[in-house]
Design an enzyme around this catalytic site. Sequence first.
Site, PDB file in Angstrom:
ATOM      1  N   THR A  28      54.685 -15.439 -17.907  1.00 28.89           N
ATOM      2  CA  THR A  28      53.695 -15.527 -19.151  1.00 28.89           C
ATOM      3  C   THR A  28      53.135 -14.005 -19.448  1.00 28.89           C
ATOM      4  O   THR A  28      52.796 -14.003 -20.676  1.00 28.89           O
ATOM      5  CB  THR A  28      52.413 -16.458 -18.914  1.00 28.89           C
ATOM      6  OG1 THR A  28      51.789 -15.958 -17.851  1.00 28.89           O
ATOM      7  CG2 THR A  28      52.890 -17.761 -18.394  1.00 28.89           C
ATOM      8  N   CYS A  36      40.930 -19.719 -12.481  1.00 28.08           N
ATOM      9  CA  CYS A  36      41.288 -19.831 -13.692  1.00 28.08           C
ATOM     10  C   CYS A  36      41.615 -21.491 -13.809  1.00 28.08           C
ATOM     11  O   CYS A  36      42.444 -22.046 -12.860  1.00 28.08           O
ATOM     12  CB  CYS A  36      42.470 -19.142 -13.901  1.00 28.08           C
ATOM     13  SG  CYS A  36      43.051 -19.544 -15.815  1.00 28.08           S
ATOM     14  N   ARG A  61      48.280  -8.964 -19.731  1.00 28.42           N
ATOM     15  CA  ARG A  61      47.178  -9.051 -20.740  1.00 28.42           C
ATOM     16  C   ARG A  61      46.107 -10.353 -20.024  1.00 28.42           C
ATOM     17  O   ARG A  61      46.559 -11.058 -19.219  1.00 28.42           O
ATOM     18  CB  ARG A  61      47.505  -9.290 -22.045  1.00 28.42           C
ATOM     19  CG  ARG A  61      48.326 -10.810 -22.315  1.00 28.42           C
ATOM     20  CD  ARG A  61      48.202 -11.112 -23.562  1.00 28.42           C
ATOM     21  NE  ARG A  61      48.628 -12.630 -24.066  1.00 28.42           N
ATOM     22  CZ  ARG A  61      48.104 -13.848 -23.866  1.00 28.42           C
ATOM     23  NH1 ARG A  61      46.942 -13.838 -23.744  1.00 28.42           N
ATOM     24  NH2 ARG A  61      48.963 -14.814 -24.004  1.00 28.42           N
ATOM     25  N   CYS A  63      43.840 -13.199 -19.820  1.00 34.33           N
ATOM     26  CA  CYS A  63      44.074 -14.784 -19.709  1.00 34.33           C
ATOM     27  C   CYS A  63      42.614 -15.081 -20.714  1.00 34.33           C
ATOM     28  O   CYS A  63      41.447 -14.576 -20.682  1.00 34.33           O
ATOM     29  CB  CYS A  63      43.727 -15.508 -18.793  1.00 34.33           C
ATOM     30  SG  CYS A  63      43.873 -17.344 -19.017  1.00 34.33           S
ATOM     31  N   CYS A  66      40.179 -17.819 -18.885  1.00 38.45           N
ATOM     32  CA  CYS A  66      39.276 -17.480 -17.917  1.00 38.45           C
ATOM     33  C   CYS A  66      38.491 -16.193 -18.055  1.00 38.45           C
ATOM     34  O   CYS A  66      37.759 -15.858 -17.300  1.00 38.45           O
ATOM     35  CB  CYS A  66      40.080 -17.701 -16.469  1.00 38.45           C
ATOM     36  SG  CYS A  66      41.105 -16.453 -16.153  1.00 38.45           S
ATOM     37  N   TRP A 421       9.904   3.847   6.809  1.00 41.84           N
ATOM     38  CA  TRP A 421       9.740   2.967   5.618  1.00 41.84           C
ATOM     39  C   TRP A 421      10.211   3.164   4.385  1.00 41.84           C
ATOM     40  O   TRP A 421      11.006   2.420   3.887  1.00 41.84           O
ATOM     41  CB  TRP A 421       8.535   2.252   5.728  1.00 41.84           C
ATOM     42  CG  TRP A 421       8.316   1.084   4.928  1.00 41.84           C
ATOM     43  CD1 TRP A 421       8.459  -0.054   5.141  1.00 41.84           C
ATOM     44  CD2 TRP A 421       7.897   1.130   3.313  1.00 41.84           C
ATOM     45  NE1 TRP A 421       8.150  -1.175   4.036  1.00 41.84           N
ATOM     46  CE2 TRP A 421       7.775  -0.203   3.034  1.00 41.84           C
ATOM     47  CE3 TRP A 421       7.688   2.139   2.625  1.00 41.84           C
ATOM     48  CZ2 TRP A 421       7.582  -0.260   1.695  1.00 41.84           C
ATOM     49  CZ3 TRP A 421       7.320   1.631   1.122  1.00 41.84           C
ATOM     50  CH2 TRP A 421       7.369   0.212   0.745  1.00 41.84           C
ATOM     51  N   TYR A 425      13.473   1.590   2.371  1.00 37.82           N
ATOM     52  CA  TYR A 425      13.185   0.762   1.278  1.00 37.82           C
ATOM     53  C   TYR A 425      14.082   1.456   0.298  1.00 37.82           C
ATOM     54  O   TYR A 425      14.694   0.593  -0.642  1.00 37.82           O
ATOM     55  CB  TYR A 425      11.709   0.780   1.007  1.00 37.82           C
ATOM     56  CG  TYR A 425      11.156   0.087  -0.217  1.00 37.82           C
ATOM     57  CD1 TYR A 425      11.009  -1.559  -0.109  1.00 37.82           C
ATOM     58  CD2 TYR A 425      11.053   0.554  -1.476  1.00 37.82           C
ATOM     59  CE1 TYR A 425      10.878  -2.233  -1.195  1.00 37.82           C
ATOM     60  CE2 TYR A 425      10.726  -0.226  -2.554  1.00 37.82           C
ATOM     61  CZ  TYR A 425      10.351  -1.512  -2.367  1.00 37.82           C
ATOM     62  OH  TYR A 425      10.172  -2.185  -3.408  1.00 37.82           O
ATOM     63  N   ASP A 441       8.081  -2.620   8.557  1.00 33.55           N
ATOM     64  CA  ASP A 441       7.163  -3.215   7.650  1.00 33.55           C
ATOM     65  C   ASP A 441       6.494  -4.453   7.914  1.00 33.55           C
ATOM     66  O   ASP A 441       6.888  -5.458   8.707  1.00 33.55           O
ATOM     67  CB  ASP A 441       8.279  -3.987   6.709  1.00 33.55           C
ATOM     68  CG  ASP A 441       7.974  -4.555   5.362  1.00 33.55           C
ATOM     69  OD1 ASP A 441       7.551  -3.673   4.351  1.00 33.55           O
ATOM     70  OD2 ASP A 441       7.533  -5.660   5.393  1.00 33.55           O
TER      71      ASP A 441
END
Length: 489
Positions: A28, A36, A61, A63, A66, A421, A425, A441
């Site tokens: 295709t 899909c 290309r 779809c 989907c 810390w 973070y 912490d």
Amino acid sequence: MDDDSRYEAVRSRDARFDGVFYTAVRTTGIYCRPSCPALTPKRANVTFHPSAAAAQAAGYRACRRCRPDAVPGSAEWNLRADAVGRAMRMIADGVVDRDGVTGLAARLGYSPRQVQRQLTAELGAGPVALARAQRAHTARILLRTTDLPVTEIAFAAGFASVRQFNDTIRQIYARTPTQLRGSRTAAPRDGAGVPLRLAHRGPYAAREVFDFLARRAVAGIEEITGEPGTRGYRRSLDLPHGTGVAEVGESGGPGWLPARLRLTDLRDLTTAVQRLRRLFDLDADPYAVAERFAADPRLGPLAAARPGLRSPGAAQLHELAVRAVLGQQITVAAARTLASTLVAAYGKPLPAPDGALTHVFPTADALAEAPLTELGMPDTRRRTLRALCAALAEGTVVLEPGADRDAAQAALLALPGIGPWTAGYLRMRALGDPDVFLPGDAGVRHGLAAIGAGPGDAGGWRPWRSYAVHHLWRAAGDAQLRVSPAVPS
């Protein structure tokens, strides 16, 4: 995974692998996401590609059913800290569009040829092709959601010429830009910005993420609207070509959150979208996290109770660094107040107020020499804040998508007043590291105590310890509520 296991994922339409690989069908000429809903092609007709750009380069290309170009990004790029992982995060942020392959290579510390070779070997496409695929997706969004002239869309999406834009759209979507615009679903649009659907994979704990952001929302640059379940998070953005206002909704459809972007320059669309994706951690792999935590008798019940809990990142990386210093050794509410004062004193006003949003966060340059007398905090903290902003402005500390995490952490720790810390973070939120643990912490310690675990148990939660931290913070808040119901978590 080998090709046989990939085909089994396609046969079962397994959405866990959307964005991890792409399926191309020789008969295709179409490529799809693994989930899909179309009839499963015969195994002999299928090839697999590690990126949408690789499938496009092979002549396939997208779809129309989907829409494989709209899937969440692979969580691998969040996890990996090597050159390829860093490059993918930078390309997503628009570095190639703004600075070219040379700029990307300079940030990585490699030659353009080395970057081309490494990306092609792993993704089947080089940086130009990967950026081109991203530009095409941006153009499709603008064609289907705005009434801008096609010429303006071409340059807003990052294409160098209208001819290049037309050729790319025809190749990827097998339609002209006009045809692609004409096929959009008719829907009422108020013209205020670009409406978007921000895709994610698997369950998404939106309520918990919005709770996290709401507790930290800084007046002037952030606001929460609506009630739990239907809330909107709004914030201002300082972008490469201008400013913007973003709004993300708590309640979307399966697999996406609704969003809207109002930008002073549409060339910033790709960068703004990627910042929102990082902030809301939309490219995470909740299936892998849940599988790791399920084996732990202490953390497993927390993960099962909150499926899809995310580790929010940051929309403005220097902003998060400043806010982390402001929040040292004080409560979240007190840090939010300090940050709001900082924005009012040094923030750059938006061209026009937008609801409660009035400013963008002050730049590192502006804060590096600022007296900061408006902030009621010790002189040592002010000196730390100025030193951090000077390092960010000078490039001594680099916080950007794709930055070297180890180097950034070492540079942060070298600054006065920056300890483990703060550096951890920032590594977790600003640099998007999914495997950060914060044993010092207070919330983490309380969370560990609440589930009867200790810091040594965290080794079994690799490579997803950042998500464990968020589960522990929630556990600590729940334990506090049981003891003092009037105290919010």
